[in-house]
Scaffold this active site. Structure first.
Site, PDB file in Angstrom:
ATOM      1  N   LYS A  83       0.819  -1.210   0.000  1.00 56.69           N
ATOM      2  CA  LYS A  83       0.000   0.000   0.000  1.00 56.69           C
ATOM      3  C   LYS A  83       0.851   1.258   0.000  1.00 56.69           C
ATOM      4  O   LYS A  83       1.883   1.313   0.683  1.00 56.69           O
ATOM      5  CB  LYS A  83      -0.892   0.032   1.251  1.00 56.69           C
ATOM      6  CG  LYS A  83      -2.049  -0.947   1.204  1.00 56.69           C
ATOM      7  CD  LYS A  83      -2.937  -0.749   2.425  1.00 56.69           C
ATOM      8  CE  LYS A  83      -3.953  -1.860   2.577  1.00 56.69           C
ATOM      9  NZ  LYS A  83      -5.025  -1.835   1.589  1.00 56.69           N
ATOM     10  N   GLY A 239      -8.396  -7.789   5.348  1.00 52.67           N
ATOM     11  CA  GLY A 239      -7.407  -6.994   6.064  1.00 52.67           C
ATOM     12  C   GLY A 239      -7.249  -7.530   7.459  1.00 52.67           C
ATOM     13  O   GLY A 239      -6.588  -8.533   7.717  1.00 52.67           O
TER      14      GLY A 239
END
Lengths: 297, 182
Positions: A83, A239
């Protein structure tokens, strides 16, 4: 085409297609990455802290230490994604130089630019971006995203927002498909979505997003994954749902199985049994806590 | 299975046949040829084992049933793997007289497209995505295409394997070639 071509749209979107039907898991170290690979993840996503911890601990969330991401790349043979902050093209450059397989320009991290997303066409590495609706998805694709995921609401363990985003996208796509021969309608939509008419026409013609579309943001159980797959997701991002569960290994395996067999209730029943405590999750009180409201432009 | 399934199904449909998505043992009874798609080979091999497909696909391949493997499928068809295959404990179908190496050309950043001659098919658009390759063929296996030091397409009677992804292009020649094996 005698010469080798790299970084083409076909290669970027093709990479995303290879992930279809799979589960991509957030990991913060090589041990977690190995566990994810063993459980059958198609790829792992490297980040500094999982969204639930980002919520709990506060502060600025940035790209993970490239040393750690590099160690994750060495630890597993499946693709490694990482990310970066919305609009932070320098973080993306670092990740490309490191050689990650895909960059997630993610609302989970603190945005670096509130006006602009990264010009993803400039990169060889493919990008995935979050979206709450068709307009956001098409703008990201126009910027060069090779893959879309619902934003949902990261780190909450609450699937409601991912469901909302998938429903909204599906209904907006159905609208386009119904009007695929109505050019005035498509032109109006292109204007509303702030993207070229051609992209809207392509979406109308295909009756789906022109790139792979995963579900993300709040998926915590095998049944959550099956729900999102039945709503039309091409695959699942998990996640906090795995490593915030009581038994990450069991949850990881069960979510992979459920994603594969999303339309087979008897298999879902079997894999849902006796998993132990899922992540606790949290109900948000105000819009200020919502990560999905980042990067909506 | 997992991966680029719908892309293969789309090509098969375009060529006038009816594709079936194989996920469980029962699905194998309804088909006349099998395509093992690209995806994550570690994941696909786990799914093949998990769903009890392994033995049956192996027996089918040994008895002349047409099987086409692209990318991850090329790995699964091979008799011999590499260090990575061993490390992940990946189980191969062991049908083709090939030794393979995973991620032969590097990571996604190094993925590439190029036109190559594949057997009699001239200038075929080859899309390599974190592609594996064949480092050695032996026995009855016949190389069909080479790139750099690797064999990137090969056949062995009823079996066909490519490192690249014909399903990601508009060119249907490789699929047509495979369907002729039925």
């Amino acid at each position: 085409m005698v010469k080798k071509m790299i970084g083409t749209t076909r290669l970027k979107e093709g990479f995303a297609k290879m992930q279809k039907g799979g589960v991509i898991m957030d990991v913060v170290n090589p041990q977690q990455a190995k566990l994810a690979e063993k459980a059958g993840a198609v790829a792992v996503m490297s980040l500094h802290r999982v969204p639930a911890d980002i919520r709990a601990e506060g502060g600025i969330a940035r790209m993970a230490d490239p040393l750690v991401t590099g160690k994750i790349m060495e630890a597993v043979t499946i693709p490694v994604m990482a990310k970066c902050r919305i609009g932070h093209f320098a973080e993306a450059q670092v990740l490309e130089a490191l050689g990650v397989d895909m960059v997630d320009e993610s609302e989970v991290l603190t945005p670096a630019d509130e006006e602009n997303h990264i010009d993803k066409k400039k990169f060889t590495v493919p990008f995935v971006c979050g979206a709450r609706n068709l307009g956001e998805a098409l703008r990201r694709i126009h910027e060069g995203a090779a893959m879309i995921r619902t934003k949902g609401e990261p780190g909450t363990g609450n699937v409601v927002e991912a469901v909302r985003h998938m429903n909204v996208m599906n209904s907006e796509i159905r609208d386009l498909a119904r009007n695929k021969h109505n050019n005035t309608f498509l032109e109006r939509k292109a204007h509303e979505y702030r993207v070229p008419l051609q992209l809207v026409q392509k979406t109308a013609e295909m009756g789906r997003l022109p790139v792979v579309n995963f579900a993300a943001g709040g998926i915590a159980t095998p049944a959550d994954a099956a729900l999102m797959m039945q709503l039309g997701a091409d695959g699942i991002f998990v996640g906090s749902g795995i490593f915030k569960a009581g038994n990450p290994e069991k949850f990881a395996r069960a979510i992979v199985e459920a994603t594969r067999n999303y339309d087979k209730p008897e298999i879902l029943l079997r894999v849902s049994k006796g998993l132990g405590e899922p992540m606790k999750g949290t109900l948000l009180e105000s819009d200020r806590e919502k990560m999905q409201l980042r990067g909506t432009g | 299975m997992q991966g680029a399934v719908s892309e293969h199904m789309h090509v098969v449909e375009k060529l006038g046949h009816s594709p079936v998505w194989v996920r469980n043992k029962g699905d194998l009874e309804a088909i006349r040829a099998l395509i093992i798609p690209g995806g994550e080979s570690t994941t696909i091999s786990k799914l093949v084992e998990l769903n009890d497909l392994y033995g049956q696909i192996r027996r089918m391949g040994q008895s002349g049933f047409p099987i086409f493997g692209t990318c991850a499928g090329l790995i699964l068809l091979a008799k011999k793997g590499d260090g990575e295959v061993k490390r992940t404990g990946q189980k191969l179908l062991g049908l083709m007289d090939t030794q393979i190496t995973r991620n032969a050309f590097g990571r996604q950043r190094e993925s590439f497209e190029i036109e190559l001659d594949v057997g009699k098919m001239k200038n075929f658009p080859c899309v390599f995505i974190r592609a594996p390759a064949i480092t050695k063929t032996f026995g009855k296996c016949k190389p069909l295409a080479k790139f750099e030091k690797f064999v990137v397409a090969a056949e062995q009677g009823n079996l066909l394997a490519t490192s690249f992804h014909p399903e990601l292009t508009e060119d249907t020649r490789v699929h047509e070639y495979f369907i002729e094996k039925i």
